[in-house]
Scaffold this motif. Structure first.
Motif, PDB file in Angstrom:
ATOM      1  N   LYS A 218       3.195 -21.505  -9.052  1.00  7.06           N
ATOM      2  CA  LYS A 218       4.053 -20.430  -8.565  1.00  7.06           C
ATOM      3  C   LYS A 218       3.298 -19.598  -7.546  1.00  7.06           C
ATOM      4  O   LYS A 218       2.092 -19.377  -7.671  1.00  7.06           O
ATOM      5  N   SER A 219       4.021 -19.141  -6.533  1.00  5.73           N
ATOM      6  CA  SER A 219       3.490 -18.196  -5.562  1.00  5.73           C
ATOM      7  C   SER A 219       4.573 -17.152  -5.315  1.00  5.73           C
ATOM      8  O   SER A 219       5.541 -17.064  -6.069  1.00  5.73           O
ATOM      9  N   ARG A 220       4.440 -16.350  -4.275  1.00 11.92           N
ATOM     10  CA  ARG A 220       5.425 -15.295  -4.020  1.00 11.92           C
ATOM     11  C   ARG A 220       6.837 -15.843  -3.875  1.00 11.92           C
ATOM     12  O   ARG A 220       7.785 -15.306  -4.420  1.00 11.92           O
ATOM     13  N   ARG A 221       6.992 -16.914  -3.118  1.00 15.23           N
ATOM     14  CA  ARG A 221       8.336 -17.444  -2.835  1.00 15.23           C
ATOM     15  C   ARG A 221       8.639 -18.760  -3.526  1.00 15.23           C
ATOM     16  O   ARG A 221       9.823 -19.116  -3.669  1.00 15.23           O
ATOM     17  N   PHE A 222       7.625 -19.483  -3.944  1.00 12.68           N
ATOM     18  CA  PHE A 222       7.842 -20.851  -4.384  1.00 12.68           C
ATOM     19  C   PHE A 222       7.540 -21.050  -5.863  1.00 12.68           C
ATOM     20  O   PHE A 222       6.687 -20.376  -6.437  1.00 12.68           O
ATOM     21  N   ASN A 223       8.272 -22.007  -6.443  1.00  8.68           N
ATOM     22  CA  ASN A 223       8.054 -22.435  -7.816  1.00  8.68           C
ATOM     23  C   ASN A 223       8.011 -23.962  -7.820  1.00  8.68           C
ATOM     24  O   ASN A 223       9.045 -24.622  -7.787  1.00  8.68           O
ATOM     25  N   PHE A 224       6.803 -24.499  -7.827  1.00  6.87           N
ATOM     26  CA  PHE A 224       6.618 -25.951  -7.761  1.00  6.87           C
ATOM     27  C   PHE A 224       6.753 -26.549  -9.161  1.00  6.87           C
ATOM     28  O   PHE A 224       5.792 -27.066  -9.741  1.00  6.87           O
ATOM     29  N   SER A 225       7.953 -26.482  -9.680  1.00  4.60           N
ATOM     30  CA  SER A 225       8.189 -26.892 -11.059  1.00  4.60           C
ATOM     31  C   SER A 225       8.410 -28.395 -11.213  1.00  4.60           C
ATOM     32  O   SER A 225       8.240 -28.947 -12.306  1.00  4.60           O
TER      33      SER A 225
ATOM     34  N   CYS B  98       6.950 -30.221  -6.077  1.00  7.87           N
ATOM     35  CA  CYS B  98       7.788 -29.633  -5.036  1.00  7.87           C
ATOM     36  C   CYS B  98       8.698 -28.577  -5.650  1.00  7.87           C
ATOM     37  O   CYS B  98       8.914 -28.541  -6.861  1.00  7.87           O
ATOM     38  N   ASP B  99       9.211 -27.713  -4.791  1.00  8.74           N
ATOM     39  CA  ASP B  99      10.146 -26.667  -5.186  1.00  8.74           C
ATOM     40  C   ASP B  99      11.544 -27.136  -4.815  1.00  8.74           C
ATOM     41  O   ASP B  99      11.947 -27.081  -3.654  1.00  8.74           O
ATOM     42  N   GLU B 100      12.290 -27.606  -5.797  1.00 12.29           N
ATOM     43  CA  GLU B 100      13.608 -28.175  -5.528  1.00 12.29           C
ATOM     44  C   GLU B 100      14.614 -27.130  -5.075  1.00 12.29           C
ATOM     45  O   GLU B 100      15.637 -27.470  -4.482  1.00 12.29           O
ATOM     46  N   ASP B 101      14.342 -25.852  -5.345  1.00 11.34           N
ATOM     47  CA  ASP B 101      15.254 -24.791  -4.918  1.00 11.34           C
ATOM     48  C   ASP B 101      14.930 -24.277  -3.520  1.00 11.34           C
ATOM     49  O   ASP B 101      15.631 -23.404  -3.008  1.00 11.34           O
ATOM     50  N   ASN B 102      13.863 -24.790  -2.926  1.00 12.02           N
ATOM     51  CA  ASN B 102      13.460 -24.370  -1.582  1.00 12.02           C
ATOM     52  C   ASN B 102      13.240 -25.585  -0.693  1.00 12.02           C
ATOM     53  O   ASN B 102      12.163 -25.803  -0.153  1.00 12.02           O
TER      54      ASN B 102
ATOM     55  N   ASP C 191      12.507 -41.802   1.202  1.00 13.51           N
ATOM     56  CA  ASP C 191      12.983 -41.099   0.010  1.00 13.51           C
ATOM     57  C   ASP C 191      12.743 -39.595   0.111  1.00 13.51           C
ATOM     58  O   ASP C 191      12.754 -38.893  -0.893  1.00 13.51           O
ATOM     59  N   GLN C 192      12.524 -39.073   1.326  1.00 13.12           N
ATOM     60  CA  GLN C 192      12.304 -37.643   1.490  1.00 13.12           C
ATOM     61  C   GLN C 192      13.488 -36.886   0.893  1.00 13.12           C
ATOM     62  O   GLN C 192      14.641 -37.150   1.243  1.00 13.12           O
ATOM     63  N   PRO C 193      13.242 -35.937  -0.030  1.00 13.59           N
ATOM     64  CA  PRO C 193      14.349 -35.281  -0.729  1.00 13.59           C
ATOM     65  C   PRO C 193      15.311 -34.529   0.180  1.00 13.59           C
ATOM     66  O   PRO C 193      16.509 -34.543  -0.044  1.00 13.59           O
ATOM     67  N   HIS C 194      14.779 -33.849   1.213  1.00 12.91           N
ATOM     68  CA  HIS C 194      15.651 -33.039   2.060  1.00 12.91           C
ATOM     69  C   HIS C 194      15.800 -33.716   3.421  1.00 12.91           C
ATOM     70  O   HIS C 194      14.963 -33.594   4.291  1.00 12.91           O
ATOM     71  N   ILE C 195      16.863 -34.477   3.601  1.00 15.58           N
ATOM     72  CA  ILE C 195      17.127 -35.195   4.841  1.00 15.58           C
ATOM     73  C   ILE C 195      18.316 -34.552   5.525  1.00 15.58           C
ATOM     74  O   ILE C 195      19.324 -34.248   4.888  1.00 15.58           O
TER      75      ILE C 195
END
Length: 458
Positions: free
Chosen positions: A33-40, A58-62, A102-106
């Motif tokens: 976790k950091s200020r903006r990210f949650n690498f869950s 990776c942060d699936e919400d970002n 397989d990049q998640p955000h295409i």
């Protein structure tokens, strides 16, 4: 550009221009976790041998922003709560980036520079960007209304832009060209200090011929480099339907590294300063570097408090903060004092006590003499005395004392009408308040309530 408010905070312990590279630690502890990210979303397994730049999580919400391995090593999960540990560290030659299907955000639409954007996201450069108004991560495949590039970092104590730019003007120039390719005809605003300074002249000389760059001169007064303030002054509204991208020098260097060299960004330039630091320096380290090892031999003896990410807006490091997170900008070390209050403490007669108001004895030392900040309040919290000091330093041109009065009465609607939403959370109002009221924290809570659609009474 003329900006209202602000204050040149005269604090002792400013890091020197020297940059050190610490010795290799036995292991890296990467916070999830950091200020903006949650690498869950963890993408590695226990005991897995990974290469440098490998995606650990990776942060699936970002937009699936990746947490990259700073070194090659062996993965340990569950060893330290909230951290991914890398052991058996070793250096290796970085491998060129290749397109992953397989990049998640295409992107689902044709956008300018789609491949470049994918590289920036995959190689860790995109996490240096923010939406100027909200501070959140913008869509890497979206289109901005403008881009603001700041060469400044004015909050004490964070890594200054001049240190980051040293001998890297060519890299910054290339990165500006890459940005222009990504956004086509949208404007780019380059924020500089006074144009007659040596630093500014060097930047301007490197960008000679880039007619599409709009130069913006701001005073060297905190927080003139704040992206939300800059966007407002430049007439870039937050309700236009398009974000305003904000990025600093370290982000430009990450863009150049990703797009010119196809290499990941696995290092950060951070600062170490404050009155409690024995060596006030800049450090080039990887995320996950153990904080204990970083501070060893660089802080003074005795009780201390370590604040990360700027002394005015940062947070204190507790025992759960083991390794440096991926967004860390620096650390301020303050002597830990619990001094009793009293009327003498209110007057601030001490040698190291700072006072903004002219009616306090601490002011006699003069504004130009660096003040040694510590953890003591030097007095007791009191009721607001309506002195107006918070209004004079407020860069958003609002009236913090009036908003505080509304919030004390529970009148969130009145605080909204007084434009608490314009607060940029710079921390100056709390810093200068002689009544020692935590105004900034009150305003953060109020802004969260308004953003969440809290019920307000008229």
């Amino acid at each position: 550009m003329r900006m209202t408010g602000g204050y040149d905070v005269p604090l002792a312990g400013r890091p020197s221009s020297r940059v050190e590279v610490p010795d290799d630690p036995p292991a890296f502890y990467l916070p999830q976790k950091s200020r903006r990210f949650n690498f869950s979303h963890v993408l590695v397994k226990e005991g897995q041998c990974i290469a440098q730049g490998h995606v650990l999580a990776c942060d699936e919400d970002n937009f699936s922003v990746p947490l990259l391995a700073p070194r090659a090593g062996i993965v340990r999960l569950g060893q330290v709560g909230g951290h991914i540990v890398l052991e058996d560290l070793r250096r290796q030659q970085e491998q060129p980036w290749e397109v992953r299907q397989d990049q998640p955000h295409i992107p689902h639409r044709n956008v300018p520079g789609a491949l470049k954007r994918q590289k920036m996201l995959a190689l860790g450069a995109w996490q240096f960007f923010c939406d100027a108004h909200s501070g959140l991560l913008p869509d890497p495949f979206g289109q901005p209304s403008a881009v603001i590039v700041s060469t400044l970092n004015l909050e004490p104590f964070t890594a200054r832009g001049a240190i980051q730019l040293r001998r890297r003007l060519t890299h910054v120039t290339r990165a500006m060209g890459h940005l222009q390719d990504l956004i086509e005809h949208q404007p780019i605003f380059l924020v500089l200090p006074e144009v007659h300074s040596v630093f500014a002249r060097g930047v301007l000389e490197s960008l000679r011929g880039y007619a599409w760059i709009n130069l913006v001169e701001v005073p060297l007064r905190y927080p003139a480099d704040n992206f939300a303030l800059l966007a407002r002054e430049l007439g870039l509204p937050c309700k236009s339907g398009l974000p305003v991208w904000g990025v600093r020098i370290e982000g430009l260097l990450a863009v150049d590294r990703a797009l010119s060299d196809s290499r990941p960004s696995v290092r950060r330039l951070i600062s170490l300063g404050g009155p409690g630091a024995a060596k006030c320096v800049h450090l080039l380290v990887e995320p996950g570097y153990p904080l204990r090892d970083l501070l060893a031999g660089r802080v003074k003896e005795g009780p201390r408090r370590v604040v990360r990410d700027g002394v005015l807006t940062g947070v204190a490091c507790d025992e759960s903060y083991i390794g440096i997170d991926s967004e860390c900008t620096g650390f301020t070390v303050l002597p830990q004092h619990d001094r009793p209050g009293g009327w003498l403490a209110e007057l601030g007669p001490g040698r190291s006590t700072m006072s903004y108001g002219r009616s306090f004895l601490g002011r006699l030392r003069g504004k130009l003499i660096p003040q040694e900040m510590d953890t003591s309040l030097h007095g007791r919290p009191q009721a607001c005395i309506s002195c107006g000091q918070c209004k004079r330093v407020c860069p958003a041109a609002i009236m913090p004392y009036l908003i505080h009065r509304h919030l004390r009465k529970g009148n969130l609607a009145a605080a909204a009408r007084s434009r608490v939403d314009l607060c940029v959370v710079c921390g100056l109002c709390s810093y200068v308040c002689p009544a020692k009221i935590e105004l900034t924290q009150h305003f953060i809570a109020a802004k969260k309530d308004l953003a969440a659609g809290a019920q307000v009474r008229p």
